[in-house]
Design a protein around this motif. Structure first.
Motif, PDB file in Angstrom:
ATOM      1  N   THR A   1     -19.899 -37.993  32.692  1.00 12.95           N
ATOM      2  CA  THR A   1     -18.542 -38.019  32.139  1.00 12.95           C
ATOM      3  C   THR A   1     -18.403 -37.007  31.014  1.00 12.95           C
ATOM      4  N   ARG A   2     -19.379 -36.989  30.124  1.00 13.25           N
ATOM      5  CA  ARG A   2     -19.343 -36.073  28.980  1.00 13.25           C
ATOM      6  C   ARG A   2     -19.344 -34.619  29.433  1.00 13.25           C
ATOM      7  N   LEU A   3     -20.117 -34.331  30.473  1.00 18.00           N
ATOM      8  CA  LEU A   3     -20.249 -32.946  30.946  1.00 18.00           C
ATOM      9  C   LEU A   3     -19.233 -32.572  32.016  1.00 18.00           C
ATOM     10  N   GLY A   4     -18.464 -33.548  32.477  1.00 15.68           N
ATOM     11  CA  GLY A   4     -17.460 -33.264  33.502  1.00 15.68           C
ATOM     12  C   GLY A   4     -18.072 -32.927  34.856  1.00 15.68           C
ATOM     13  N   CYS A   5     -19.117 -33.656  35.214  1.00 10.92           N
ATOM     14  CA  CYS A   5     -19.786 -33.421  36.487  1.00 10.92           C
ATOM     15  C   CYS A   5     -20.131 -34.775  37.118  1.00 10.92           C
ATOM     16  N   SER A   6     -20.786 -34.735  38.241  1.00  8.53           N
ATOM     17  CA  SER A   6     -21.191 -35.985  38.891  1.00  8.53           C
ATOM     18  C   SER A   6     -22.593 -36.387  38.416  1.00  8.53           C
ATOM     19  N   THR A   7     -22.938 -37.648  38.631  1.00  8.21           N
ATOM     20  CA  THR A   7     -24.277 -38.108  38.283  1.00  8.21           C
ATOM     21  C   THR A   7     -25.335 -37.402  39.122  1.00  8.21           C
ATOM     22  N   THR A   8     -24.935 -36.923  40.291  1.00  8.39           N
ATOM     23  CA  THR A   8     -25.863 -36.186  41.153  1.00  8.39           C
ATOM     24  C   THR A   8     -26.344 -34.914  40.468  1.00  8.39           C
ATOM     25  N   VAL A   9     -25.474 -34.283  39.725  1.00  9.84           N
ATOM     26  CA  VAL A   9     -25.856 -33.071  38.998  1.00  9.84           C
ATOM     27  C   VAL A   9     -26.929 -33.416  37.967  1.00  9.84           C
ATOM     28  N   ILE A  10     -26.740 -34.517  37.265  1.00  6.79           N
ATOM     29  CA  ILE A  10     -27.728 -34.926  36.258  1.00  6.79           C
ATOM     30  C   ILE A  10     -29.055 -35.247  36.943  1.00  6.79           C
ATOM     31  N   SER A  11     -28.992 -35.999  38.034  1.00  3.09           N
ATOM     32  CA  SER A  11     -30.234 -36.396  38.712  1.00  3.09           C
ATOM     33  C   SER A  11     -30.925 -35.221  39.407  1.00  3.09           C
ATOM     34  N   HIS A  12     -30.206 -34.137  39.608  1.00  2.00           N
ATOM     35  CA  HIS A  12     -30.837 -32.938  40.161  1.00  2.00           C
ATOM     36  C   HIS A  12     -31.821 -32.328  39.154  1.00  2.00           C
ATOM     37  N   PHE A  13     -31.503 -32.464  37.872  1.00  2.00           N
ATOM     38  CA  PHE A  13     -32.313 -31.846  36.825  1.00  2.00           C
ATOM     39  C   PHE A  13     -33.251 -32.831  36.119  1.00  2.00           C
ATOM     40  N   PHE A  14     -32.988 -34.134  36.250  1.00  2.00           N
ATOM     41  CA  PHE A  14     -33.792 -35.165  35.583  1.00  2.00           C
ATOM     42  C   PHE A  14     -34.063 -36.319  36.543  1.00  2.00           C
ATOM     43  N   ARG A  15     -35.323 -36.777  36.580  1.00  2.00           N
ATOM     44  CA  ARG A  15     -35.694 -37.892  37.457  1.00  2.00           C
ATOM     45  C   ARG A  15     -35.109 -39.210  36.989  1.00  2.00           C
ATOM     46  N   ASP A  16     -35.125 -39.417  35.670  1.00  2.00           N
ATOM     47  CA  ASP A  16     -34.684 -40.706  35.142  1.00  2.00           C
ATOM     48  C   ASP A  16     -34.278 -40.556  33.680  1.00  2.00           C
ATOM     49  N   LYS A  17     -33.850 -41.657  33.107  1.00  2.00           N
ATOM     50  CA  LYS A  17     -33.381 -41.658  31.720  1.00  2.00           C
ATOM     51  C   LYS A  17     -34.495 -41.253  30.759  1.00  2.00           C
TER      52      LYS A  17
ATOM     53  N   GLU B   1     -36.406 -34.862  26.881  1.00  2.00           N
ATOM     54  CA  GLU B   1     -35.794 -33.533  26.721  1.00  2.00           C
ATOM     55  C   GLU B   1     -34.883 -33.502  25.493  1.00  2.00           C
ATOM     56  N   THR B   2     -34.178 -34.588  25.250  1.00  2.00           N
ATOM     57  CA  THR B   2     -33.279 -34.676  24.099  1.00  2.00           C
ATOM     58  C   THR B   2     -34.074 -34.697  22.802  1.00  2.00           C
ATOM     59  N   TYR B   3     -35.191 -35.401  22.796  1.00  2.00           N
ATOM     60  CA  TYR B   3     -36.064 -35.413  21.624  1.00  2.00           C
ATOM     61  C   TYR B   3     -36.546 -33.990  21.340  1.00  2.00           C
ATOM     62  N   ARG B   4     -36.995 -33.310  22.367  1.00  2.00           N
ATOM     63  CA  ARG B   4     -37.478 -31.925  22.199  1.00  2.00           C
ATOM     64  C   ARG B   4     -36.363 -31.005  21.720  1.00  2.00           C
ATOM     65  N   TYR B   5     -35.183 -31.178  22.270  1.00  2.00           N
ATOM     66  CA  TYR B   5     -34.018 -30.386  21.875  1.00  2.00           C
ATOM     67  C   TYR B   5     -33.740 -30.589  20.384  1.00  2.00           C
ATOM     68  N   ASN B   6     -33.687 -31.842  19.939  1.00  2.00           N
ATOM     69  CA  ASN B   6     -33.430 -32.150  18.543  1.00  2.00           C
ATOM     70  C   ASN B   6     -34.539 -31.591  17.653  1.00  2.00           C
ATOM     71  N   PHE B   7     -35.772 -31.740  18.100  1.00  2.00           N
ATOM     72  CA  PHE B   7     -36.913 -31.240  17.338  1.00  2.00           C
ATOM     73  C   PHE B   7     -36.849 -29.722  17.193  1.00  2.00           C
ATOM     74  N   MET B   8     -36.544 -29.021  18.271  1.00  2.00           N
ATOM     75  CA  MET B   8     -36.494 -27.558  18.219  1.00  2.00           C
ATOM     76  C   MET B   8     -35.380 -27.073  17.294  1.00  2.00           C
ATOM     77  N   GLN B   9     -34.274 -27.772  17.258  1.00  2.00           N
ATOM     78  CA  GLN B   9     -33.218 -27.414  16.321  1.00  2.00           C
ATOM     79  C   GLN B   9     -33.705 -27.570  14.880  1.00  2.00           C
ATOM     80  N   ALA B  10     -34.415 -28.653  14.610  1.00  2.00           N
ATOM     81  CA  ALA B  10     -34.932 -28.881  13.264  1.00  2.00           C
ATOM     82  C   ALA B  10     -36.027 -27.870  12.914  1.00  2.00           C
ATOM     83  N   VAL B  11     -36.861 -27.527  13.877  1.00  2.00           N
ATOM     84  CA  VAL B  11     -37.901 -26.517  13.641  1.00  2.00           C
ATOM     85  C   VAL B  11     -37.248 -25.186  13.275  1.00  2.00           C
ATOM     86  N   ALA B  12     -36.206 -24.820  13.985  1.00  2.00           N
ATOM     87  CA  ALA B  12     -35.512 -23.567  13.681  1.00  2.00           C
ATOM     88  C   ALA B  12     -34.952 -23.598  12.256  1.00  2.00           C
ATOM     89  N   LEU B  13     -34.397 -24.734  11.866  1.00  2.00           N
ATOM     90  CA  LEU B  13     -33.874 -24.887  10.507  1.00  2.00           C
ATOM     91  C   LEU B  13     -35.012 -24.783   9.493  1.00  2.00           C
TER      92      LEU B  13
END
Length: 187
Positions: free
Chosen positions: A37-53, A59-71
């Motif tokens: 819903t947030r990305l305006g796509c189907s759940t199939t698109v999400i499951s294409h790139f990620f196996r599960d929650k 990936e979200t933890y790593r994303y947040n961490f990399m932003q903080a590392v850059a800072l």
């Protein structure tokens, strides 16, 4: 003809959307349906790139961490001799930093029960201490003293940040910085 999608870019977009959902409602708000819903796509698109929650959360933890590392790296680059003032920029003194800490707090609880998140969290903690230690050694500090100083800075950073997330009215930016400098031995 299908449009070519950069897998890394799509995973980053999903992680950014998941971070927004965590800020709004915690880890439970991260579902494939909410992400789609947030990305305006189907759940199939999400499951294409990620196996599960769990994979999305990692990936979200790593994303947040990399932003903080850059800072952190941006801040450390400006102060070669004493990174205490630079590390202050990681405290939740502004909206971006506060966002990082709220997301981390959500993940830290989950990391107690999810081995992948626990390992990622441990790598992040060790990496921060090691980066500081290396910085102090390069500035001429002896190894044992560099280890202790890095540990002191980390303890001060994590402790003050956790208090601030829960009591922002008391822990103003000025109070955070002053307490951090005292605890980390910067002033």
């Amino acid at each position: 003809m299908p449009v070519a999608v950069d897998s890394g870019q799509r995973r980053t977009e999903v992680a950014a959307a998941a971070a927004d959902l965590i800020i709004e409602g915690g880890l439970n708000a991260v579902t494939f349906r909410n992400l789609a819903t947030r990305l305006g796509c189907s759940t199939t698109v999400i499951s294409h790139f990620f196996r599960d929650k769990n994979e999305v959360l990692l990936e979200t933890y790593r994303y947040n961490f990399m932003q903080a590392v850059a800072l952190r790296e941006q801040a450390l680059a400006g102060l070669p001799a004493d990174p205490v003032r630079a590390m202050e920029e990681l405290l939740p003194v502004g909206p971006d930093q506060r966002r990082h800490w709220i997301i981390w707090l959500c993940f830290w609880t989950a990391a107690l029960f999810e081995p992948g998140l626990s390992q990622e969290h441990q790598r992040g903690l060790v990496g921060t201490r090691e980066r500081l230690r290396t910085h102090f050694i390069a500035a001429g500090m002896a190894d044992p003293a560099a280890d202790q100083r890095a540990e002191d800075i980390c303890k001060a950073l994590y402790g003050i940040a956790m208090q601030t997330v829960f009591d922002q009215s008391y822990w103003t930016a000025e109070r955070q910085r002053a307490a951090f400098r005292r605890a980390a031995g910067g002033d």
